[in-house]
Design a protein around this motif. Structure first.
Motif, PDB file in Angstrom:
ATOM      1  N   LEU A 167       0.825  -1.210   0.000  1.00  0.00           N
ATOM      2  CA  LEU A 167       0.000   0.000   0.000  1.00  0.00           C
ATOM      3  C   LEU A 167       0.858   1.260   0.000  1.00  0.00           C
ATOM      4  O   LEU A 167       0.510   2.254  -0.645  1.00  0.00           O
ATOM      5  N   TYR A 168       1.967   1.237   0.711  1.00  0.00           N
ATOM      6  CA  TYR A 168       2.824   2.424   0.831  1.00  0.00           C
ATOM      7  C   TYR A 168       4.084   2.333  -0.038  1.00  0.00           C
ATOM      8  O   TYR A 168       4.984   3.156   0.106  1.00  0.00           O
ATOM      9  N   ASP A 169       4.140   1.367  -0.928  1.00  0.00           N
ATOM     10  CA  ASP A 169       5.327   1.141  -1.754  1.00  0.00           C
ATOM     11  C   ASP A 169       5.213   1.917  -3.066  1.00  0.00           C
ATOM     12  O   ASP A 169       4.276   1.716  -3.836  1.00  0.00           O
ATOM     13  N   GLU A 170       6.151   2.808  -3.327  1.00  0.00           N
ATOM     14  CA  GLU A 170       6.136   3.633  -4.542  1.00  0.00           C
ATOM     15  C   GLU A 170       6.982   3.037  -5.674  1.00  0.00           C
ATOM     16  O   GLU A 170       6.974   3.551  -6.790  1.00  0.00           O
ATOM     17  N   SER A 171       7.713   1.959  -5.396  1.00  0.00           N
ATOM     18  CA  SER A 171       8.751   1.508  -6.323  1.00  0.00           C
ATOM     19  C   SER A 171       8.214   1.024  -7.666  1.00  0.00           C
ATOM     20  O   SER A 171       8.902   1.127  -8.685  1.00  0.00           O
ATOM     21  N   SER A 172       6.996   0.493  -7.692  1.00  0.00           N
ATOM     22  CA  SER A 172       6.473  -0.068  -8.939  1.00  0.00           C
ATOM     23  C   SER A 172       5.421   0.815  -9.610  1.00  0.00           C
ATOM     24  O   SER A 172       4.822   0.420 -10.614  1.00  0.00           O
ATOM     25  N   LEU A 173       5.201   2.027  -9.077  1.00  0.00           N
ATOM     26  CA  LEU A 173       4.145   2.886  -9.607  1.00  0.00           C
ATOM     27  C   LEU A 173       4.562   3.530 -10.926  1.00  0.00           C
ATOM     28  O   LEU A 173       5.700   3.964 -11.091  1.00  0.00           O
ATOM     29  N   LEU A 174       3.617   3.626 -11.853  1.00  0.00           N
ATOM     30  CA  LEU A 174       3.833   4.283 -13.134  1.00  0.00           C
ATOM     31  C   LEU A 174       2.780   5.376 -13.330  1.00  0.00           C
ATOM     32  O   LEU A 174       1.636   5.236 -12.862  1.00  0.00           O
TER      33      LEU A 174
END
Length: 254
Positions: A183-190
């Motif tokens: 939920l708080y992980d930004e690493s895979s967001l596009l």
């Protein structure tokens, strides 16, 4: 009942539109204490193996719902998340919302049991009922997390009617098939929307009269602007997979 009107606006108009609404609004208490007068909204959306909620939206079904787990800003050990069912009955919207500690929510998902919530001294009866509603949807409809939707929100309240809320939702981004722990992980967001943001106007009784000429300045028309659908489409979740293969791609089982 609550009403929600949405508009997709060019980023080039943001600063001028902000100046035009400021005489009529003030920052809400959460944006006021946040950096840059905004905060981060994070939602994991759940759907059925057949993407029923997605297709209800894109096909324009009048009575439909969304099921999501929502958190804000950055992760901490005391994080509270919100278990939400958002139902739409033609135009009005009804939201069932239950706050819960993030680690407690993870435990319920893991054990698939609500044992202990009925006798909790922390949750009041309404929160208990809304928690039950949420997990009833999850377990009875075999729902799975299908997309993580994240954006920055500027939130304002009308100076004349505190039930009127205007938000600028910016930098929409997302990722398909998140694990609940992401939920708080930004690493895979596009990025999902380039050069556009979403304006939402929410109210209980009547649309604010002062907002109409501001929208007219930009020739904006109310339209469907589901961040869930935008992110699902951008991630090509439905197009890339047949409905029968959703389980093998979901991180729910990992």
């Amino acid at each position: 009942m609550r009403y929600e009107y949405k508009y997709v606006v060019s980023v080039s108009c943001m600063e001028e539109m902000r100046k035009q609404i400021l005489p009529f609004v003030e920052l809400d208490k959460f944006a006021e204490v946040s950096n840059n007068s905004e905060y981060t909204v994070r939602s994991i959306y759940f759907d059925s193996p057949a993407f029923d909620f997605y297709f209800e939206k894109v096909e324009g079904i009048k009575n439909r719902k969304k099921v999501r787990m929502r958190g804000y800003d950055q992760h901490s050990l005391t994080d509270k998340v919100f278990l939400e069912i958002k139902r739409k009955y033609e135009i009005p919207i009804v939201k069932f919302r239950a706050p819960i500690q993030y680690n407690e929510a993870m435990q319920v998902f893991k054990e698939k049991s609500l044992n202990g919530f009925e006798n909790s001294n922390i949750l009041d009866q309404k929160k208990i009922e809304n928690t039950k509603r949420f997990f009833y949807q999850i377990f009875s409809n075999n729902l799975r997390p299908v997309v993580l939707v994240v954006y920055e929100r500027e939130a304002y309240l009308s100076k004349f009617d505190k039930t009127v809320r205007v938000t600028f939702d910016k930098s929409l981004r997302g990722a398909p098939y998140p694990a609940l722990e992401e939920l708080y992980d930004e690493s895979s967001l596009l990025p999902v929307m380039h050069n556009f943001f979403i304006v939402e106007v929410k109210f209980n009784k009547s649309f604010p009269k002062w907002m109409a000429p501001i929208l007219a300045n930009y020739d904006l028309k109310r339209r469907s602007a589901s961040k869930y659908v935008f992110t699902m489409d951008s991630s090509k979740v439905v197009k890339q997979l047949s409905k029968s293969t959703i389980y093998t791609h979901s991180k729910w089982y990992q």
